[in-house]
Design an enzyme around this catalytic site. Structure first.
Site, short mmCIF file in Angstrom:
data_model
loop_
_atom_site.label_atom_id
_atom_site.label_comp_id
_atom_site.label_asym_id
_atom_site.label_seq_id
_atom_site.Cartn_x
_atom_site.Cartn_y
_atom_site.Cartn_z
N TYR A 99 0.82 -1.21 0.00
CA TYR A 99 0.00 0.00 0.00
C TYR A 99 0.85 1.26 0.00
O TYR A 99 0.44 2.29 -0.57
CB TYR A 99 -0.98 -0.02 1.18
CG TYR A 99 -2.20 -0.85 0.85
CD1 TYR A 99 -3.21 -0.35 0.04
CD2 TYR A 99 -2.32 -2.16 1.32
CE1 TYR A 99 -4.31 -1.11 -0.30
CE2 TYR A 99 -3.42 -2.93 0.99
CZ TYR A 99 -4.41 -2.41 0.17
OH TYR A 99 -5.50 -3.17 -0.17
N ASN A 138 -12.41 3.36 -7.52
CA ASN A 138 -11.01 3.69 -7.31
C ASN A 138 -10.80 4.31 -5.93
O ASN A 138 -11.69 4.94 -5.37
CB ASN A 138 -10.53 4.66 -8.39
CG ASN A 138 -10.70 4.07 -9.78
OD1 ASN A 138 -10.64 2.85 -9.95
ND2 ASN A 138 -10.93 4.91 -10.77
N HIS A 155 -15.05 1.66 -2.56
CA HIS A 155 -14.02 0.75 -2.06
C HIS A 155 -13.06 1.43 -1.09
O HIS A 155 -12.00 0.87 -0.78
CB HIS A 155 -13.24 0.13 -3.23
CG HIS A 155 -14.05 -0.82 -4.04
ND1 HIS A 155 -13.79 -1.13 -5.36
CD2 HIS A 155 -15.17 -1.54 -3.71
CE1 HIS A 155 -14.69 -1.99 -5.80
NE2 HIS A 155 -15.54 -2.25 -4.83
N CYS A 163 -7.78 2.63 12.66
CA CYS A 163 -7.06 2.00 13.76
C CYS A 163 -7.73 0.69 14.14
O CYS A 163 -8.95 0.64 14.35
CB CYS A 163 -7.00 2.94 14.96
SG CYS A 163 -6.18 2.22 16.40
N ASN A 272 -15.16 2.52 -22.72
CA ASN A 272 -14.10 1.59 -22.34
C ASN A 272 -13.18 1.36 -23.52
O ASN A 272 -13.52 1.62 -24.67
CB ASN A 272 -14.69 0.26 -21.86
CG ASN A 272 -13.89 -0.34 -20.72
OD1 ASN A 272 -12.68 -0.10 -20.60
ND2 ASN A 272 -14.55 -1.11 -19.87
N CYS A 290 -10.70 6.55 -22.44
CA CYS A 290 -11.69 7.43 -21.83
C CYS A 290 -11.26 8.89 -21.90
O CYS A 290 -12.09 9.79 -21.99
CB CYS A 290 -11.93 7.03 -20.37
SG CYS A 290 -12.46 5.33 -20.16
#
Length: 306
Positions: A99, A138, A155, A163, A272, A290
């Site tokens: 991440y 996203n 998401h 935490c 797309n 796009c």
């Protein structure tokens, strides 16, 4: 409501869920989609409540990797191998390296022309008493950085942390997010894990807590935030035009959003790079990047007076 029901059934009754999805496919039909931009523009000019559903393809045009693609690996792992609570429990250092890498890429990325076209359209139509909502899968905040105000992040958000001890959710744009991750996260398959001690990973700064932080994103096996899902359902029920932009529509329940709209007769336009298995369910399909097709589709219509 049907999305909420299917989300629950995916976790508890896969067979029943499959039957519901099949029913949605039948409702949306299978006519060949239209690629007439002039016709779409006329529909667009009359729409009052526009819902724009976006996926990884929009961010890919800003240089961010599409980890769900066939070649979408970080080191030797797929996203599914890392973005889950079990992996974080076993190896939080590896997951935070992943991440951290993704956060740093997103911080350096700039919104694409597609992001900007959506934001400009929202700002322009709001002056006409019309609304645009972005429902995005996203987590990179590029829609907000482009200027979009009404954004629902189904998401979660890479730049928020949660935490595990006190539950506090906070914005966090630090680069790096903690000193121990500085220079870590190289995606090369030959790189070894940094094996950062848990005490040196991102920690909660709420008074007296110091709990381990996790990214405030939806991991595989987790359900969507019920508050966000309620807002999404409200917008989908109200929209009179829906755009599906840069998504393969394979992640559930988000893959059901556009078919649900189409099932009640509302025009859905897909933008797309290539047709998908679901393309035939929609009224319009515009093939290509796009960043090229969307600015044309959302530009000021001649009938607009403001």
């Amino acid at each position: 409501m049907i999305i909420r029901q299917l989300t629950w059934r995916m976790l508890h009754s896969p067979l029943e869920c499959g039957n519901q999805i099949a029913a949605l496919k039948t409702l949306t039909g299978a006519a060949k989609p239209n690629s007439d931009m002039a016709e779409f523009r006329e529909v667009f000019s009359k729409a009052k409540h526009i819902a724009i559903i976006t996926g990884a393809g929009v961010s890919a045009e800003s240089g961010l990797p599409t980890f769900r693609a066939a070649s979408g690996h970080w080191r030797r792992w797929k996203t599914q191998d890392l973005a889950n609570a079990q992996q974080f429990s076993r190896n939080p250092s590896r997951v935070w390296e992943f991440y951290h890498y993704w956060r740093e890429l997103a911080l350096k990325a700039t919104p694409s022309e597609a992001h900007r076209a959506i934001a400009e359209c929202e700002a322009r139509l709001s002056k006409q008493g019309r609304s645009v909502v972005v429902i995005t899968q996203n987590t990179d905040e590029l829609h907000r950085r482009a200027g979009s105000k009404h954004v629902l992040e189904v998401h979660g958000n890479l730049f928020k942390t949660r935490c595990l001890s006190c539950g506090d959710v906070d914005d966090n744009h630090h680069s790096p997010i903690c000193a121990a991750l500085q220079g870590k996260g190289d995606p090369d398959a030959k790189c070894s894990d940094a094996d950062i001690p848990v005490r040196d990973l991102p920690r909660c700064d709420e008074r007296g807590c110091d709990g381990l932080l996790r990214p405030d994103v939806i991991w595989f096996g987790e359900t969507l935030d019920s508050h966000v899902l309620t807002k999404v359902e409200k917008e989908l029920d109200a929209c009179d035009l829906c755009l599906l932009v840069g998504t393969a529509s394979v992640v559930f329940p988000a893959a059901l959003f556009a078919p649900q709209v189409a099932s009640r007769g509302v025009p859905v336009a897909e933008f797309n790079i290539r047709p998908r298995a679901s393309t035939s369910r929609y009224k319009y399909h515009f093939q290509g990047p796009c960043a090229s097709t969307l600015p044309i589709a959302l530009a000021r219509h001649e009938s607009e007076v403001i």
